[in-house]
Design an enzyme around this catalytic site. Sequence first.
Site, mmCIF file in Angstrom:
data_model
loop_
_atom_site.group_PDB
_atom_site.id
_atom_site.type_symbol
_atom_site.label_atom_id
_atom_site.label_comp_id
_atom_site.label_asym_id
_atom_site.label_seq_id
_atom_site.Cartn_x
_atom_site.Cartn_y
_atom_site.Cartn_z
ATOM 1 N N SER A 40 0.788 -1.226 0.000
ATOM 2 C CA SER A 40 0.000 0.000 0.000
ATOM 3 C C SER A 40 0.824 1.282 0.000
ATOM 4 O O SER A 40 0.284 2.359 -0.190
ATOM 5 C CB SER A 40 -0.944 0.023 1.205
ATOM 6 O OG SER A 40 -0.198 0.150 2.394
ATOM 7 N N LYS A 88 1.276 4.365 6.718
ATOM 8 C CA LYS A 88 0.594 5.293 5.806
ATOM 9 C C LYS A 88 1.243 6.666 5.952
ATOM 10 O O LYS A 88 2.002 6.935 6.862
ATOM 11 C CB LYS A 88 -0.898 5.416 6.135
ATOM 12 C CG LYS A 88 -1.655 4.110 6.180
ATOM 13 C CD LYS A 88 -1.758 3.419 4.857
ATOM 14 C CE LYS A 88 -2.442 2.062 5.024
ATOM 15 N NZ LYS A 88 -2.163 1.162 3.951
#
Length: 184
Positions: A40, A88
């Site tokens: 991701s 993230k």
Amino acid sequence: MEKIRKTNGVLEFAKEFLIAFIIVIIITLFIKPMIIKQSSMEPTFVENEYIIVSRQAYTLFGTEERGDIAIFRTNLYDENGKEKKLIKRIIGLPGDTVEISGGYVYVNDVLLKEPYVMALGKSGSYEKTVIPEGYYFLLGDNREVSLDSRSDAIGLVPEDRIYGRVVARLFPLKRMTTFKKVEY
């Protein structure tokens, strides 16, 4: 005389062992090595890269900033029943207005320049939202596959769930680097 030398040798070994043990404890309080287990954050990170996370980055050395790459604890669990940590990028800070339109991110009604994103313009939409005090909006750099603040499973991340800030990539050696603040 021989007995005194043996005793001194044992004491010296115990002293060195204790010093090494204390150093290890101090280091583990401040940094944590981790391995990337997801895609991701591509192209910034790929699976099986080794990173260093500063565990005290936000408690002793400053506050969360837009562009920081953070590790945070989720309410999700892995196959072994352990709480999952995700990596993230911090996009929205408390008080910011965040919106995603046509795959582009706007913070406080200004288009965010994101050279690190894998495929700009393909991350869908997110309704204009004001980030409440004590919460952060985080996105993966590979928006097409990232489970992040856009999803109900993750949502806005409370400050107390942020584990630390990524400060370096150690392996593979050809991609070794440190990570500094992104300028927007």
